[in-house]
Design a protein around this motif. Structure first.
Motif, short mmCIF file in Angstrom:
data_model
loop_
_atom_site.label_atom_id
_atom_site.label_comp_id
_atom_site.label_asym_id
_atom_site.label_seq_id
_atom_site.Cartn_x
_atom_site.Cartn_y
_atom_site.Cartn_z
N HIS A 115 4.73 79.01 99.32
CA HIS A 115 5.36 79.91 98.36
C HIS A 115 4.64 81.26 98.39
O HIS A 115 3.44 81.32 98.13
CB HIS A 115 5.30 79.34 96.94
CG HIS A 115 6.01 78.03 96.79
ND1 HIS A 115 7.33 77.94 96.44
CD2 HIS A 115 5.57 76.76 96.95
CE1 HIS A 115 7.68 76.66 96.38
NE2 HIS A 115 6.64 75.92 96.69
N CYS A 123 7.12 83.55 92.42
CA CYS A 123 7.33 83.23 93.83
C CYS A 123 8.34 84.22 94.37
O CYS A 123 9.33 84.53 93.71
CB CYS A 123 7.85 81.81 93.98
SG CYS A 123 8.23 81.40 95.69
N ILE A 141 10.21 83.73 97.04
CA ILE A 141 11.45 83.11 97.51
C ILE A 141 12.41 83.28 96.34
O ILE A 141 12.20 82.73 95.26
CB ILE A 141 11.23 81.63 97.88
CG1 ILE A 141 10.31 81.54 99.10
CG2 ILE A 141 12.58 80.93 98.16
CD1 ILE A 141 9.94 80.14 99.52
N HIS A 184 13.79 80.51 94.29
CA HIS A 184 12.79 79.87 93.42
C HIS A 184 12.58 80.71 92.16
O HIS A 184 12.56 80.20 91.04
CB HIS A 184 11.46 79.71 94.15
CG HIS A 184 11.53 78.77 95.33
ND1 HIS A 184 10.44 78.44 96.09
CD2 HIS A 184 12.58 78.09 95.86
CE1 HIS A 184 10.81 77.60 97.05
NE2 HIS A 184 12.10 77.37 96.94
N MET A 212 10.65 79.96 88.74
CA MET A 212 9.33 80.07 89.35
C MET A 212 8.80 81.49 89.12
O MET A 212 8.43 82.21 90.05
CB MET A 212 9.37 79.73 90.83
CG MET A 212 8.04 79.22 91.35
SD MET A 212 8.18 78.52 92.98
CE MET A 212 6.60 77.64 93.06
CU LIG Z 1 8.60 79.38 95.89
#
Ligand SMILES: [Cu+2]
Length: 511
Positions: free
Chosen positions: A418, A491, A493, A496, A501
Motif C-alpha cells: 500500500h 493509501c 490506491i 482503497h 483507507m
Molecule cells: Cu491500499
C-alpha cells in the motif's frame, strides 16, 4: 494482485492498435490571470490562476474516436504549473462539471451516500506544504457552479508535486475521469546543477485506463448492484501524458524525465530498452517525491507506486539513430526515437546534488504503531480497508505537535503493498522489516523474522508517499513542520482510499 476485476462491457484489444503513431503531448504551462492580494499579507500581490474542471473529449490514439474525460482545463493531464520556491500563488479551482457522474458512484461508500450530490470536486496539491483550508480536505468539496480559492505558499524545496481531485467517496472516479495535473517548484539549488532543461526536460505522467471498443472510459463494477465498488482497477491502456503508445523524437544527449505515477492502483516497473540490442539502458534517478536525492542513483529499472514521483536523467548519446522503448515489465508504453545527428550537450549530471541529512531516530518524541487493514467477505473479496482499524468518521487519534518529529510504523498484514501518503509533511524512510502478522494481531507482539532493510538508494531522500510492503513493518520518520490543523493520511490506491483507507490527523500547537 489476487483479485479478479469484473468488467461491464467488452474491452478494447489495445494490441490491435498501431503503436507510435501519435507524438507525446506535453501539457501546456498554466498561465496566470493577473495578480490578487495575498491572504497571508494583503499588501503583497501574488499570481492568480483560474482552473476549471470541465468535460472534454480528446483522442488518446489516432485510430480511436475522441474519449470523454473530465479535465482541469482543455486537456488531461491539466496544465503544468511552473513556479519557484518562496513565490506564493492563488488558484481559483472551479467546478464546471455536469450534475451527473458518468462513472458508477457507489452510494454505500462513506461520503458518497445517495443524499449527497453525485458530482463533487475538491483539489489537493499532493506534496505541498499548505494551510489546511487550502489542502483539499476530502469533505471540503464543491458542487458544479461553485469554486474554491486556494493559496499555495510554495515555501519548500524544488520538487514535482501534482494536483488531483480528493472528494470523499468518489475520488477514484474523479481522478480516473482525468482530474489531475503536474505542479513544478524550482529553486536555486536546482538552477546551480545545470541539469537538462527547457525542451530537454519532460513530464511523463503515467496512468492506466480501461477502454471500450469505442475508446471510452470503462470503470468496472462488482457483481453486487447495491455496491459497485471494486478493490482495485487495472486498465488495458497505459497512457503517457494522455496518449496511448506515443513516440517522442529526441536528440542524442541527456534528457530529464519527471515521472509521475498517476494511476489509481497500478504499480509500474519501468525500463528503457534499445530495440536493436534488446538491452536495458542504464539511467539515473536524481530525485524523488520531495526533491533531489543526495547523489544520482544508477538504475536499470524503476519501481514506482501510485502517487510517487521520480526525477530521472537518461543519456541517449550512445543510441544515435536507435529506437528505445519505455516498458512496464514486458509491456511497451512509449517509444523514444533518437536522431542520428551528433549534438553538443552542455548540461550536466553532477556527482553530488544536495545534502539530505539523515534525521536521527533519537529526534523522534513518539512512535506510533499503525496497522493497515483489509477485510474480506466469505468469497475472499475485499469489502473494506482501514487504517489502524478505524473508520473515517471516528475521532482523530493522531495528533502530532507542530515542530516535533515522530516515527510512524506502518504494520502491513495484508497481501498488498500500500503506498501510504501523508499530507502537509515530508519524511524519510527508516527501514522495512518482515514480521509475524498473527502474533501482532492476537497478542500485539512485534516479532521480527528478518533484519531491518534500509530504503533502496533511490528512496533515500525526502518522500511524501511510501510503499508499505506486504507482511512488513515500514518505519518512516516525520518532522511535522508547517502549519497546525486537520490534514489526512491515506493509501494512494484510490479504490482503497475511497473505501475508508484514509484517516484525518491533526497537527496541534505546542504547549
Ligand atoms: Cu491500499
Amino acid at each position: 494482485m489476487a483479485h479478479s476485476v469484473p468488467t461491464m462491457a467488452p474491452a478494447l484489444d489495445v494490441n490491435a492498435l498501431k503503436q507510435f503513431v501519435d507524438p507525446l503531448p506535453i501539457p501546456e504551462i498554466a498561465q496566470h490571470q493577473g495578480y490578487r492580494p495575498s491572504p497571508a499579507d494583503p499588501k503583497l500581490n501574488v499570481q492568480f490562476y483560474r482552473i476549471q474542471a470541465q468535460p472534454i473529449a480528446c483522442k488518446v490514439h489516432r485510430d480511436l474516436p475522441p474519449t470523454k474525460f473530465w479535465s482541469f482545463g482543455a486537456s488531461t493531464p491539466g496544465p503544468t504549473f511552473e513556479t519557484r520556491s518562496g513565490e506564493p500563488l492563488l488558484v481559483e479551482w472551479v467546478n464546471a462539471l455536469p450534475g451527473e457522474h458518468f462513472l458508477p458512484v457507489d452510494h454505500t461508500l462513506h461520503g458518497a451516500e445517495a443524499d449527497k450530490p453525485a458530482v463533487r470536486t475538491v483539489v489537493h496539491l499532493h506534496g505541498a506544504k499548505t494551510r489546511p483550508e487550502s489542502d483539499g480536505y476530502p469533505e471540503d468539496w464543491i458542487v458544479p457552479g461553485k469554486s474554491s480559492l486556494y493559496y499555495y505558499p510554495n515555501q519548500q524545496d524544488a520538487a514535482m508535486l501534482w494536483y488531483h481531485d480528493h472528494a470523499l467517496g468518489i475520488n477514484r472516479l474523479n481522478v480516473y475521469a482525468g482530474l489531475l495535473g503536474a505542479f513544478l517548484i524550482r529553486d536555486g539549488v536546482e538552477d546551480a546543477l545545470n541539469l537538462p532543461g527547457g525542451k530537454y526536460e519532460l513530464p511523463l505522467i503515467l496512468y492506466d485506463r480501461l477502454l471500450t471498443h469505442e475508446g471510452q472510459l470503462l470503470y468496472p463494477v462488482s457483481p453486487d448492484h447495491q455496491s459497485p465498488w471494486v478493490p482495485e482497477i487495472f486498465g488495458n491502456a497505459i497512457l503517457v501524458n494522455g496518449k496511448l503508445f506515443p513516440y517522442l523524437e529526441v536528440e542524442p544527449r541527456k534528457y530529464r524525465l519527471r515521472v509521475l505515477n498517476g494511476s489509481n492502483a497500478r504499480f509500474y516497473n519501468l525500463s528503457f530498452v534499445d530495440s536493436t540490442s534488446t538491452n536495458e539502458v542504464a539511467f539515473h534517478q536524481i530525485g524523488t517525491d520531495q526533491g533531489f536525492l543526495p547523489a544520482p542513483v544508477p538504475l536499470k529499472n524503476l519501481e514506482i507506486a501510485p502517487g510517487e514521483r521520480a526525477d530521472l536523467v537518461i543519456d541517449f548519446s550512445d543510441h544515435r539513430g536507435a529506437q528505445l522503448a519505455l516498458k512496464n515489465d514486458a509491456v511497451v508504453v512509449m517509444q523514444f526515437r533518437v536522431s542520428p545527428k551528433k549534438v553538443t550537450d552542455t548540461s550536466s549530471l553532477p556527482a553530488a546534488l544536495r545534502p539530505v541529512p539523515k534525521i536521527p531516530e533519537s529526534q523522534a518524541v513518539q512512535t506510533r504503531l499503525l496497522t493497515l487493514n483489509e477485510y474480506v467477505n466469505k468469497a475472499g473479496n475485499p469489502v473494506l480497508l482501514l487504517l489502524n482499524a478505524s473508520h473515517w468518521k471516528m475521532p482523530i487519534t493522531e495528533k502530532p505537535v507542530l515542530g516535533s518529529t515522530e516515527v510512524w510504523s506502518l504494520i502491513n498484514p495484508t497481501n498488498d503493498s500500500h503506498p501510504i501518503h501523508l499530507h502537509l509533511v515530508r519524511f524519510q524512510i527508516l527501514d522495512r522489516q518482515p514480521y509475524v502478522p498473527w502474533l501482532f494481531q492476537t497478542k500485539q507482539e512485534l516479532h521480527f523474522i528478518g533484519p531491518p532493510e534500509p530504503p533502496d538508494p533511490n528512496e533515500a531522500g525526502w518522500k511524501d508517499t511510501v510503499q508499505a510492503h506486504s507482511k512488513m513493518v515500514t518505519r518512516i520518520i516525520v518532522p511535522f513542520e508547517g502549519f497546525t490543523g486537520r490534514y489526512v493520511w491515506h493509501c494512494h490506491i484510490l479504490e482503497h482510499e475511497d473505501n475508508e483507507m484514509m484517516r484525518p490527523y491533526e497537527v496541534i500547537s505546542p504547549g
